[in-house]
Design a protein around this motif. Structure first.
Motif, PDB file in Angstrom:
ATOM      1  N   TRP A  19       0.834  -1.193   0.000  1.00  0.00           N
ATOM      2  CA  TRP A  19       0.000   0.000   0.000  1.00  0.00           C
ATOM      3  C   TRP A  19       0.871   1.246   0.000  1.00  0.00           C
ATOM      4  O   TRP A  19       1.902   1.284   0.693  1.00  0.00           O
ATOM      5  CB  TRP A  19      -0.875   0.006   1.259  1.00  0.00           C
ATOM      6  N   CYS A  56      -7.223   3.264  -4.338  1.00  0.00           N
ATOM      7  CA  CYS A  56      -8.033   3.561  -3.155  1.00  0.00           C
ATOM      8  C   CYS A  56      -8.894   4.783  -3.465  1.00  0.00           C
ATOM      9  O   CYS A  56      -8.380   5.867  -3.736  1.00  0.00           O
ATOM     10  CB  CYS A  56      -7.112   3.835  -1.970  1.00  0.00           C
ATOM     11  N   GLU A  89      -2.808   4.626   0.191  1.00  0.00           N
ATOM     12  CA  GLU A  89      -3.579   3.407   0.482  1.00  0.00           C
ATOM     13  C   GLU A  89      -4.009   2.659  -0.780  1.00  0.00           C
ATOM     14  O   GLU A  89      -4.727   1.673  -0.693  1.00  0.00           O
ATOM     15  CB  GLU A  89      -4.770   3.653   1.411  1.00  0.00           C
ATOM     16  N   ARG A 116      -5.666  -2.163   9.935  1.00  0.00           N
ATOM     17  CA  ARG A 116      -4.375  -1.880   9.303  1.00  0.00           C
ATOM     18  C   ARG A 116      -3.412  -1.169  10.260  1.00  0.00           C
ATOM     19  O   ARG A 116      -2.229  -1.041   9.959  1.00  0.00           O
ATOM     20  CB  ARG A 116      -4.565  -0.993   8.056  1.00  0.00           C
ATOM     21  N   LEU A 134     -10.318  -1.228   7.978  1.00  0.00           N
ATOM     22  CA  LEU A 134      -9.265  -0.195   7.914  1.00  0.00           C
ATOM     23  C   LEU A 134      -8.580  -0.052   9.271  1.00  0.00           C
ATOM     24  O   LEU A 134      -7.363   0.099   9.350  1.00  0.00           O
ATOM     25  CB  LEU A 134      -9.868   1.141   7.480  1.00  0.00           C
ATOM     26  N   GLN A 175       2.028   4.470   1.320  1.00  0.00           N
ATOM     27  CA  GLN A 175       1.895   5.121   2.620  1.00  0.00           C
ATOM     28  C   GLN A 175       2.117   6.624   2.527  1.00  0.00           C
ATOM     29  O   GLN A 175       1.373   7.397   3.094  1.00  0.00           O
ATOM     30  CB  GLN A 175       2.897   4.522   3.612  1.00  0.00           C
TER      31      GLN A 175
END
Lengths: 571, 571
Positions: free
Chosen positions: A34, A94, A55, A121, A118, A36
């Protein structure tokens, strides 16, 4: 991500982002993950990649190289290297997020629950769930590989326990007949001992419909254990070994055997059957002392409880202690007064200045006698409240990294019923064996019989309860029929099983969610459960429980009986 | 009992009865167990022990000694020694037994179920349950320790799936609202991938209310697996490794990779999507051949199926084949005739003697075209029936010790609804991704799209199903709304999750009960479940499901709606 061998097997990635080190410099790697943070992108062909939101999920192929001199970050394990991307593929964009997925962004509990996928995560929740998996695996290794336990799955669609008000019902397609979701595999684990399984364990899903408790989880998990040919000491030693084996290195070490305390001692010294032994401040009842003192005749009322501190001089009434005491007084229907002993030997009390009188030895026996189940819980609750107040004041009372395990033993076998104090009910469950020293009393003075039940307590929380069980059919029948006045025919299958060669057996159940929440320092068991229910037992992500049409209820031969008010709004 | 290190730890015994060998001679041992047979007792002080019935539980302390010369039994691992009892303690007297607990005593299924705790003492059931525990432990070791999977528990009290007719309902204390017991953790496992868990597994309890099927288990267990950044080949390789790792030594070895076959090939050659590949006898449709033959104009009906054997000359109609064919004809609404080719090249058939005409190559393509889903299942069923008949005749068709694993791949993504053939429904579930080669067709010709679903088949039983999932929110929305015409708002949480950075992911679920029953050679999954339900979903030991009083239903705001006939008997 953690560093298992083989965690990239069968995958389109070659490495996880977190495992690359300077030893990988020069290697061509494929990474998936993902986005960041957005950093500058130097290669023209990857320009479009700049617009992809955080994301989003990407696959990057490129060569590991050393970070330019001066750009190393020695605080990160990956801080010496970077990957020079040759190709980037956006696997999923995303589109929007209800909140930023950064550990420092605080979310409300309900938002966390609604978007649990979420919330999970976050590094804390990743740690909690991965630690849970790791510790459970180590428990299985200990039980299964080291000690010959057999992992047996028991049914969750079972028979309703008579009066089992906390059991969820499951309507069947047979009109009027219901399954029940059991609160524990208690009957099955005992039947498995009769079946010669010898050593059973299960990480068992259990169900409890506790609408009254605010922080309830309708389903929870227990480490369920049963052994044949064992006594209480054997079960305790097994569990001590289990805790030691599963204990995570990063949480220090656990020494065994765990200290042990009788139920009577726990109630006397801590006012509760699950004492937090990380600090002292034992409670004592000085009723006799006060009631024989002429100067304190006001204390003679037998129901009065006195909070009696003689070291914590700085704990003042304005700290909220008085409010707490008032609320406790109401809860327990007890009168309470506070006597604070100052360092100069004088007392501070609503009763005025008094001379300090040490408790004479001759009263010690009386204190013990005066032990009252109505006063002790109140004192125990105030003790914990005082500890919190002191910690708020900066007194280092409880070490937050300390884990104090404790066995509480010799519980009473029966307790007077709350509604009918002349009748007895099981202190735990009706299958608990009496204490060997009290076995004969069972038939004459059952209310005085101690049991072979024992609790495991960690930092003031009950995390497990075990017992040696009744293995004799006639003793079990006596307990059910004569002591508890229950219809034993409803448990005829268990009585028959005990009569057909049941070995002596005993076991324990550990509350896995609670244990884990203490280990990781979570304030709620919701933080060690992947998809917990809300305070009110709802799943805020999907909206369960939800309405169901009349048609969908038809196969189960049930109808909703709307309460009057709700019916009104429906019309 | 098996020989784990530590299986006597924490116990009052020193050894199990089964582990003593001649190396123990001279040792004083303490044994606990059940009396199996009564033999003479030579020591006076143990005389009373003679009257204790078999299956009573005893503790024996004594010295291991060599059996007297001539009394050794070399067929038993313990056959060289005996224990000379010094003290015997009867721990529990077996009062009565509904049947003798000897492996040779045959019990009815219902008696076994009613006294399951005794049935489980049989050596076969002990083996089955202990093997189950062992294999599950090895699976966990493979997934958790070797490949970085995280064991995550997902809720079983969840939201009702719209139209989820097979989901048990659980009434809540909120009027009209119900939880549902899910058929699988499908939604949760996908959400865990969105949550960044990367590799999830769970030995998951699942629920299915299938009142129509006779041999149903309302609860069953699946090995539930999901991975991010994986393709179909990756999942298949993971499972091949898993099966190899967990496979019990005593059942031979499993070679990988498993053979693979498309759904179309399976239906064409075996008439079923889960072919038993332990034997040949492939089915073929020769419709074109027959319908173009003047001499066989009677076969021109396009719905006619022909059973066409050309080697098994000894399979005669009187073997019951004709009855089976008749019953199949009714089931599938197909006309069936049998043509048996004799060794001399002539045909035996109700249509009279005919000349043998080999199927010309030019018809091969037509045969393929003529493949019909209405004929194939019938032929597949007859193929299996014929195999049974042949085996009854002593033909060694299927090796009972053979384990033939097979992947069946490229299933269709959608199938026409049975009631509404103009509409489509998911062949498996709506989260299955389309085959990459057919991805574009999804929007134009969804009925022609193959899926990335794949089944694992063992000896003709489906033991697992997996797929790559849809990870794109808009594709998922299209499938739900446009293809399946469903209300996607009911899955809004999943759609939102896919839109917030869902990685590509896929997974599989293995039916643990079925897999184990095949490994141990049990005829029913009930033989690998400790406490199974009966054919009708009842627990014959406790009587679940059972009647519940009106008072107990009140907190759940439901009432039983008695069917008219039952209501009559109630009054």
């Amino acid at each position: 991500m953690c560093c298992f061998v083989g965690h990239n097997s069968f995958s389109v990635r070659s490495h996880t982002c977190g495992e690359l080190r300077s030893t990988h410099v020069g290697e061509v790697v494929t990474l998936c993950g993902w986005i960041q943070y957005q950093r500058y992108i130097e290669i023209a062909k990857l320009k479009e990649f700049c617009d992809v939101p955080v994301e989003s999920v990407v696959k990057v192929m490129g060569k590991v190289r050393r970070r330019p001199a001066g750009q190393e970050n020695m605080n990160m394990p990956t801080g010496e290297i970077e990957v020079c991307a040759e190709t980037v593929e956006v696997l999923n964009v995303c589109q929007k997020l209800p909140f930023e997925i950064k550990d420092f962004v605080k979310k409300t509990e309900s938002l966390r629950m609604q978007y649990r996928y979420l919330d999970l995560r976050s590094s804390q929740m990743q740690y909690n769930l991965r630690l849970r998996s790791r510790l459970v695996m180590k428990m299985r290794d200990y039980l299964c590989n080291k000690h010959g336990f057999v992992d047996v799955e028991t049914p969750t669609l079972f028979k309703r326990t008579p009066g089992g008000a906390k059991e969820f019902l499951v309507p069947s397609r047979d009109p009027g007949r219901f399954y029940s979701l059991p609160q524990s595999p208690q009957q099955f684990k005992q039947l498995l001992m009769v079946a010669g399984i010898d050593r059973y364990f299960q990480i068992a899903r259990c169900y409890r419909d506790e609408s009254s408790k605010p922080d309830r989880q309708p389903e929870f998990t227990q480490v369920d254990i049963e052994m044949s040919f064992v006594d209480q000491a054997g079960i305790q030693a097994l569990i001590e070994g289990l805790v030691q084996h599963m204990w995570p290195d990063e949480k220090g070490s656990v020494s065994t055997p765990f200290p042990s305390m009788t139920y009577e001692e726990a109630m006397r010294d801590f006012g509760v059957d699950k004492p937090d032994t990380r600090f002292g401040m034992k409670v004592s009842v000085c009723q006799t002392f006060f009631s024989t003192s002429h100067r304190l005749s006001v204390w003679r009322k037998p129901t009065a409880a006195v909070i009696y501190f003689h070291t914590q001089k700085f704990l003042l009434l304005e700290d909220g202690l008085f409010d707490c005491i008032l609320s406790c007084s109401v809860d327990f229907q007890q009168e309470v007064s506070v006597v604070v002993v100052k360092t100069d030997g004088t007392w501070k009390s609503p009763l005025g200045k008094m001379e300090f009188l040490p408790l004479a030895d001759e009263y010690a026996a009386d204190v013990h006698k005066a032990l009252s189940f109505r006063q002790r819980p109140l004192l125990g609750k105030l003790r914990l409240y005082c500890a919190e107040l002191l910690e708020e004041k900066g007194v280092a009372l409880r070490d937050p990294t300390a884990f104090h395990f404790l066995w509480v033993v010799d519980f009473p076998l029966f307790l007077p019923k709350k509604e009918e104090p002349g009748e007895l009910e099981s202190a735990h469950h009706p299958f608990t064996a009496p204490h060997p020293e009290d076995a004969d009393r069972l038939f004459s003075e059952p209310h005085k019989v101690r049991s072979q039940h024992f609790d495991l307590v960690l930092n003031g929380c009950e995390i497990g309860g075990g017992s040696v069980r009744i293995h004799n059919a006639s003793v079990q029948k006596f307990v059910l029929e004569k002591v508890l006045k229950e219809d034993s025919s409803l448990l005829s299958h268990l009585l028959e099983a005990l009569a057909s060669g049941a070995p002596p057996h005993g076991g324990i159940a550990l509350g896995l969610d609670r244990l884990l929440s203490i280990i990781v320092g979570a304030s709620s068991i919701r933080d060690v459960i992947a998809f917990p229910k809300s305070f009110r037992g709802h799943d805020l992500m999907s909206g369960a429980p939800s309405f169901v049409s009349k048609e969908e209820l038809r196969p189960y031969h049930i109808d909703v009986k709307w309460p009057a008010a709700v019916e009104g709004t429906e019309q």
